[in-house]
Design a protein around this motif. Structure first.
Motif, PDB file in Angstrom:
ATOM      1  N   THR C 108      14.382  29.044  30.221  1.00  0.00           N
ATOM      2  CA  THR C 108      13.278  29.612  29.456  1.00  0.00           C
ATOM      3  C   THR C 108      12.627  28.585  28.539  1.00  0.00           C
ATOM      4  O   THR C 108      13.189  27.503  28.287  1.00  0.00           O
ATOM      5  CB  THR C 108      13.769  30.769  28.560  1.00  0.00           C
ATOM      6  N   ALA C 109      11.457  28.964  28.034  1.00  0.00           N
ATOM      7  CA  ALA C 109      10.751  28.093  27.091  1.00  0.00           C
ATOM      8  C   ALA C 109      11.578  27.909  25.819  1.00  0.00           C
ATOM      9  O   ALA C 109      11.584  26.841  25.211  1.00  0.00           O
ATOM     10  CB  ALA C 109       9.391  28.694  26.760  1.00  0.00           C
ATOM     11  N   GLN C 110      12.331  28.954  25.443  1.00  0.00           N
ATOM     12  CA  GLN C 110      13.185  28.850  24.251  1.00  0.00           C
ATOM     13  C   GLN C 110      14.269  27.787  24.440  1.00  0.00           C
ATOM     14  O   GLN C 110      14.660  27.107  23.488  1.00  0.00           O
ATOM     15  CB  GLN C 110      13.849  30.211  23.938  1.00  0.00           C
ATOM     16  N   ASP C 111      14.745  27.635  25.683  1.00  0.00           N
ATOM     17  CA  ASP C 111      15.743  26.595  25.953  1.00  0.00           C
ATOM     18  C   ASP C 111      15.184  25.216  25.617  1.00  0.00           C
ATOM     19  O   ASP C 111      15.877  24.356  25.085  1.00  0.00           O
ATOM     20  CB  ASP C 111      16.165  26.621  27.428  1.00  0.00           C
ATOM     21  N   TYR C 116      14.700  20.374  22.246  1.00  0.00           N
ATOM     22  CA  TYR C 116      13.918  19.391  21.506  1.00  0.00           C
ATOM     23  C   TYR C 116      14.334  19.358  20.039  1.00  0.00           C
ATOM     24  O   TYR C 116      14.329  18.302  19.401  1.00  0.00           O
ATOM     25  CB  TYR C 116      12.416  19.672  21.658  1.00  0.00           C
ATOM     26  N   GLU C 117      14.742  20.526  19.518  1.00  0.00           N
ATOM     27  CA  GLU C 117      15.253  20.516  18.152  1.00  0.00           C
ATOM     28  C   GLU C 117      16.549  19.712  18.088  1.00  0.00           C
ATOM     29  O   GLU C 117      16.788  18.954  17.153  1.00  0.00           O
ATOM     30  CB  GLU C 117      15.510  21.953  17.646  1.00  0.00           C
ATOM     31  N   ALA C 159       8.791  33.708  27.299  1.00  0.00           N
ATOM     32  CA  ALA C 159       9.941  33.101  27.977  1.00  0.00           C
ATOM     33  C   ALA C 159       9.528  31.995  28.955  1.00  0.00           C
ATOM     34  O   ALA C 159      10.302  31.075  29.233  1.00  0.00           O
ATOM     35  CB  ALA C 159      10.740  34.167  28.710  1.00  0.00           C
ATOM     36  N   HIS C 160       8.325  32.060  29.476  1.00  0.00           N
ATOM     37  CA  HIS C 160       7.938  31.097  30.501  1.00  0.00           C
ATOM     38  C   HIS C 160       6.702  30.288  30.130  1.00  0.00           C
ATOM     39  O   HIS C 160       6.089  29.670  30.977  1.00  0.00           O
ATOM     40  CB  HIS C 160       7.737  31.816  31.840  1.00  0.00           C
ATOM     41  N   VAL C 185      18.797  21.381  27.773  1.00  0.00           N
ATOM     42  CA  VAL C 185      20.234  21.655  27.839  1.00  0.00           C
ATOM     43  C   VAL C 185      20.422  23.150  27.628  1.00  0.00           C
ATOM     44  O   VAL C 185      19.562  23.811  27.059  1.00  0.00           O
ATOM     45  CB  VAL C 185      21.026  20.852  26.783  1.00  0.00           C
ATOM     46  N   HIS C 186      21.552  23.666  28.079  1.00  0.00           N
ATOM     47  CA  HIS C 186      21.788  25.104  28.062  1.00  0.00           C
ATOM     48  C   HIS C 186      22.345  25.512  26.689  1.00  0.00           C
ATOM     49  O   HIS C 186      23.492  25.168  26.367  1.00  0.00           O
ATOM     50  CB  HIS C 186      22.782  25.464  29.172  1.00  0.00           C
ATOM     51  N   PRO C 187      21.542  26.218  25.868  1.00  0.00           N
ATOM     52  CA  PRO C 187      21.951  26.464  24.478  1.00  0.00           C
ATOM     53  C   PRO C 187      23.319  27.132  24.367  1.00  0.00           C
ATOM     54  O   PRO C 187      24.156  26.701  23.561  1.00  0.00           O
ATOM     55  CB  PRO C 187      20.853  27.385  23.948  1.00  0.00           C
TER      56      PRO C 187
END
Lengths: 291, 305, 565
Positions: C108-111, C116-117, C159-160, C185-187
């Protein structure tokens, strides 16, 4: 760690040298070793001046070529004459061997002398220190020294010598422990001679046999260690070379240019062979029980 | 006996402490840090990294921190391989190096003692000169020549074994031989000279006078005493094997610890160097202890000291 | 011990007879075995910086964009399309609905926001954080001046849909997003094994790692191998034909070549110098020499005599025979270099080089500089790092300069960190260097020579050059930018603070059954297109499996290059 010499009884008489020489001459292998060592040393010292090719002269058009009339042992990738490089590399290898051994002997003999002569608590402390250093993986320290101080030849000698003195110290100390109970040392002591005097005048001459033997056997060990350092790429700086360095380079291309491995290895191994035989012969010759 | 082992153990701790301290400060003398890359990282990033690994603190503080973690058995993270801890690497790689070392040592002892005993049986005869000349050859060939030569013959020309790797049982043969032959040669020489010396000793004459068969006297009484120098040599031999294993592991691409040991020193990977030095020193100390105990067992006249 | 030995001997004997090699067995099960030179330092895409790691990480992860193996241009990756405003300061990426993590979760975009954070967090201390600095407020966040990540120009609209706001015009952004530092990376996995900003957690271990690329991590044993197997959850799994890749860290080139020869490797990392002629003379189909966007050169220390004199620098450039060097020493078919930017860099016109290989000219220049026949020339040091290649090159050049100019040069060989440290501190007269481009762009070879660049170890400074580079960075039109870079290189070559020697080639061994491995000047080989086919009846066009042409035109720009020692 006292493979030899430990039980050699002290002989104060003058005939030791002559006797030993007689026995040595009877030992064909040892004499062969002596003659070969002298010849190789001479060739390395004098040879580079007599050869038509300088060891660093390159011929990029020629490149690596096998033995020929112009280059008796062939040339390396940069077209340098292999014989010239072996002889000038031999200078370095033999020099490393002799100088590092000298460093090891000077430190080891004086350390062993003091420790053995002093005895008691001092002796125990000094020997414990030797054991501590024995436990250190020395390769890493040599590498760190090399990396830190840059690669200068003098340092290679000192570093290697600093590794090799331990065994010498233990052997000498063992000998001194026995010697100092002997009548002539006891006599000097009771006459009030200065300990330094006793060590240099009386003990040292009696240790010469062990020292000589050990030296002949240390030189090949040092030369092998130098080869290992060359394998790591930390050896002498080009255009200088050494036997270890030549063998390392030769081993990389042993299938394509076998002569680059064979000839330096021959010189190296034959010299080590000779030194070892010489060392063995000296040990036998200096051991009075073999008389 | 127990007090002896206990005392040696305490001494060993002291020795290890001294070694760690010396190594810790020595590796810091080398110019350059573990994060030097050809491309420059921003100064702010460098500071962040140094803060993360505690390298921004004064050296004595770093030293105390290291000791503190060491006491808890934590050797830290490697700088070169941030994905791995030193503990992990040692745990995974040491067994390989130990197996290689044990096989090489086995070869060295079996071949070396065998050849030495054979040679001293009839000094000067062919059973003496042939094995001793071979032994001499073994001493004079650096491992980085012997290894590729063996690969060339048995791996590439005869196609009997793999040229590299550590997967199949037969993958062990060439590396162990390469590493072991030098020590086999040295041990052969030690055994021979010691056996020769022993033959003239009083107790040997006594045994012979009792009418025991010569071979029995030679092997039983002689060997027991003649092995002392070989046993004393085990400690130094192990130290040599460790050094040699770097070369052999590189040539045969064996996943052991030897490669890390040397490479870490070249890469300024402080924690890795310290971890390896510590481990190998401990190994050497243990071996020296074992060889001391063995010496007493072989020769009860000696005292444990 | 005798017993063990006996077992080994038995095993050896039973192993006699016709043996199937390791690659033959691997061919059957669709696994490729690759020699990759050294161990990856880590498999966390946001920590690693090297080429070895990049190669493995592109198999495990996928960024918003991917790379076309023929043109090296960015192609859709996790993002199936993207749009940007007129001046390239804001981008909107539309993520594929079918992009999944290897555990089945959607990407997802949140990932991406989380990722990036993570890389920009000061506590995480990522070496490649600077790669994201074109994003608005990213630099300030990384420096700790802003602590609220919502002020950074990264936003998940849903999400996308991911929106990136930039600090300034960034036409090269799509290229940049195919670099491993920008991979997601997978949070949940990261947080399962530690805090977001923890560097050394166990999430990169086999069994723990969750990734979104064509392959997943199956085994990672340091100093032994990295093994990845096909990821059935990958959105484009139908394209992936390999069942697995085994990466072997073989550090010794001779060992690697022997392994290849005896059928234990499909592809090597390199070919030892001494073996190159043999393969070439035998016309071996296994030998591959591909042009590479990389230059090998020596740095001249312009801070101090003698190389502060431009005549001496030109004399050193004129006094050597580069062709002889590549023909006899490197022997990898390298083209000799007389510029810093390789002439085959896309879209770029190299300026005419002032370098003439002319010994008489060199001697005259040296005499004019006050060293006739090398007289009075100070003893200079040539610094290089320990390697089988660098040393003979240094030896050959040392001799050429000695013979042609009468100057003495001392070779100084150092371990990698010590060598780099001395280079950065300017403690050298001549130093070996190499530059390998990550991106197909002239700027990567030129911007590092500005007077304020941390990469310009020569100490050479030129105001005209600095101004031209600044102009190029602000140029809106790509062609105009390249023209300015062309002028900048002309200035650079006139001043010549380096000795260009040759342009690298990628030289390696590859078995004929390896297909879909497209040579390109960036040495990028996406593994999703690689496959093994042993039968010799050629299907004609092995590259027919490549995806359609990229939807975006390439926007090569001035990026952080990576380097190789």
């Amino acid at each position: 760690m006292k493979p030899f010499g430990e039980k050699a009884a002290p002989v104060a008489g003058r005939s030791l040298g002559a006797d030993a020489w007689r026995r040595l001459r009877a030992n064909r292998m040892a004499m062969g070793g002596l003659v070969f060592t002298v010849l190789v040393t001479l060739a390395c010292v004098v040879g580079p001046w007599l050869l038509p090719h300088a060891p660093e002269a390159q011929n990029l058009d020629l490149g690596a070529s096998g033995p020929s009339a112009a280059h008796w042992l062939g040339t390396d990738v940069l077209g340098r004459d292999l014989l010239a490089r072996i002889l000038s590399g031999g200078r370095i290898s033999l020099l490393v061997g002799v100088l590092a051994t000298t460093v090891a002997l000077v430190i080891g003999v004086s350390y062993g002398l003091v420790s053995g002569y002093a005895g008691g608590r001092t002796d125990r402390l000094m020997m414990r220190f030797v054991e501590i250093i024995y436990s250190m993986p020395f390769t890493v320290f040599v590498i760190i020294l090399m990396v830190y101080f840059g690669r200068n030849l003098g340092l290679i000698f000192v570093a290697i010598g600093a590794v090799e003195w331990l065994t010498m110290a233990r052997i000498v100390r063992g000998q001194v422990l026995g010697l100092k109970e002997m009548a002539f040392i006891q006599a000097s002591r009771s006459l009030g001679q200065h300990p330094l005097n006793i060590m240099t005048r009386h003990l040292l001459p009696n240790l010469m046999g062990v020292i000589i033997v050990y030296a002949t056997l240390t030189v090949p060990g040092v030369m092998l260690l130098e080869a290992f350092i060359s394998f790591l790429g930390l050896g002498v700086q080009p255009p200088q070379t050494s036997w270890g360095d030549l063998i390392r380079a030769g081993a990389e291309s042993m299938e394509e240019y076998p002569w680059l491995l064979i000839f330096p290895s021959l010189f190296f191994s034959a010299t080590l062979f000779s030194l070892n035989f010489l060392g063995d012969g000296l040990r036998d010759a200096l051991d009075p029980k073999n008389g | 006996m127990l007090t002896f082992v206990l005392r040696r153990f305490l001494e060993a701790l002291l020795v290890l402490f001294l070694i760690v301290t010396a190594t810790f400060f020595m590796v810091r003398l080398v110019p350059g840090g573990p994060f030097d890359r050809e491309k420059d990282i921003p100064e702010v990033t460098r500071q962040q990294l140094e803060a993360y690994y505690g390298l921004d603190k004064p050296l004595p503080v770093q030293y105390l921190n290291y000791l503190g973690r060491l006491v808890q058995g934590d050797l830290g993270t490697t700088f070169k391989y941030p994905g791995w801890t030193v503990n992990e690497i040692i745990a995974r790689k040491l067994p390989v190096s130990v197996e290689l070392g044990a096989l090489a040592m086995g070869i060295a002892l079996v071949l070396g003692i065998g050849a030495g005993v054979l040679a001293a049986w009839r000094p000067g005869s062919a059973t003496d000169t042939v094995p001793m000349s071979l032994a001499m050859l073994g001493i004079c060939l650096p491992t980085f020549v012997l290894g590729p030569l063996l690969i060339l013959v048995f791996g590439l020309k005869l196609n009997l074994v793999n040229v590299m790797g550590w997967n199949l049982p037969q993958d062990r043969i060439l590396p162990a031989l390469t590493l072991g032959l030098f020590y086999a040669a040295y041990i052969a020489r030690l055994t021979r000279s010691s056996m020769l010396e022993i033959r003239g000793e009083d107790y040997m004459r006594t045994a012979r006078a009792k009418g025991l068969p010569e071979a029995r006297v030679y092997l039983l009484h002689g060997l027991r005493n003649g092995l002392s120098p070989v046993v004393s040599y085990l400690g130094p031999a192990l130290a040599g094997l460790i050094t040699g294993s770097f070369v052999v592991e590189t040539i045969f691409n064996i996943p052991g610890l030897g490669r890390f040991f040397v490479q870490a020193a070249l890469d300024n990977d402080y924690t890795m160097v310290l971890g390896c030095v510590l481990f190998y020193a401990a190994l050497i100390i243990v071996f020296n202890l074992i060889s001391d105990i063995l010496l007493v067992w072989l020769n009860p006249r000696r005292k444990l000291a | 011990m005798r017993f063990l030995l006996a077992i080994h001997v038995l095993a050896l004997l039973s192993g006699c007879g016709p043996r199937r090699t390791r690659v033959e067995m691997a061919d059957v099960v669709g696994i490729i075995i690759i020699g990759n030179g050294s161990d990856p330092a880590d498999l966390d895409p946001q920590i690693t910086v090297g080429l070895v790691e990049f190669d493995i990480l592109t198999a495990l992860f996928e960024g918003l964009t991917a790379t076309d193996p023929v043109t090296c241009a960015p192609t859709p990756g996790v993002a199936e399309s993207w749009t940007h405003n007129a001046d390239h300061t804001a981008y909107t990426f539309t993520l594929r609905p079918d992009a999944r993590w290897s555990n089945g979760d959607p990407v997802t975009a949140q990932d991406f926001v989380f990722s990036y954070e993570r890389i920009l967090s000061p506590a995480f201390a990522a070496e490649y954080a600077s790669l994201l600095f074109p994003i608005k407020n990213a630099r300030a966040f990384n420096a700790g001046e802003i602590t609220d990540f919502s002020q950074v120009g990264v936003k998940a609209l849903d999400a996308h849909t991911l929106q990136l706001e930039m600090e300034g015009p960034t036409p090269q952004l799509p290229t940049l997003l195919s670099h491993n530092a920008t991979f997601p990376v997978h949070p949940a996995t990261i947080l399962k094994y530690g805090k977001m900003t923890d560097r050394n957690t166990r999430w990169t271990k086999p069994g723990n790692m969750v990734s979104n690329g064509p392959f997943v991590l199956a085994d990672w044993n340091i100093n032994e191998r990295v093994f990845v197997k096909k990821n059935p959850q990958y959105w484009d799994a139908d394209t992936v034909r390999l069942n697995g890749i085994s990466f072997l860290p073989i550090t010794n080139q001779n060992t690697e070549e022997r392994a290849f020869r005896s059928g234990q490797l499909h592809i090597t990392d390199s070919v030892p110098l001494s073996k190159r002629d043999g393969y070439r003379d035998a016309d071996s189909p296994d030998l591959h020499i591909d042009p590479w966007l990389a230059t090998y050169f020596y740095l001249l220390n312009a801070r101090k005599p003698p190389f502060d004199d431009v005549r001496v620098r030109h004399a050193f450039n004129a006094a050597i025979d580069r062709q002889a060097l590549v023909d006899t020493v490197t022997r990898g078919g390298e083209p000799v270099a007389d510029t810093i930017v390789p002439p085959y860099t896309t879209g770029y016109q190299t300026p005419p080089s002032p370098i003439r290989e002319d010994v008489a000219l060199a001697r005259r220049l040296l005499a004019e500089a006050g060293y006739p026949g090398g007289e009075g020339f100070p003893k200079v040091e040539l610094l290089y790092n320990t390697s089988e290649t660098h040393r003979p090159i240094a030896e050959a050049l040392q001799k050429m300069w000695h013979d042609n100019l009468g100057v003495d040069i001392e070779l100084v060989n150092q371990s990698w960190p010590v060598y780099l440290n001395r280079r950065k501190n300017g403690e050298f007269d001549i130093a070996r260097a190499g530059w390998i481009a990550d991106y197909n762009d002239a700027g990567t070879f030129l911007t590092m020579w500005t007077s304020d660049s941390g990469l310009n170890h020569t100490g050479w400074a030129n105001a005209t050059f600095d101004q031209l580079i600044k102009d190029a960075e602000q140029a809106g039109d790509p062609q105009q930018r390249l023209d300015i870079l062309h002028r900048a290189e002309a200035v650079f070559l006139d001043e010549l603070p380096i000795v260009p020697l040759y342009y690298y080639t990628r030289i390696y061994l590859k078995r004929p059954e390896v297909k879909g491995w497209t040579p390109n000047i960036l040495d990028l080989h996406p593994y999703k297109y690689v496959y093994l086919k042993t039968d010799t009846d050629d299907e004609g066009h092995v590259d027919g499996l490549l995806p359609p042409a990229p939807t975006q035109s390439p926007n090569p720009a001035n990026q952080e290059p990576s380097t190789k020692n």
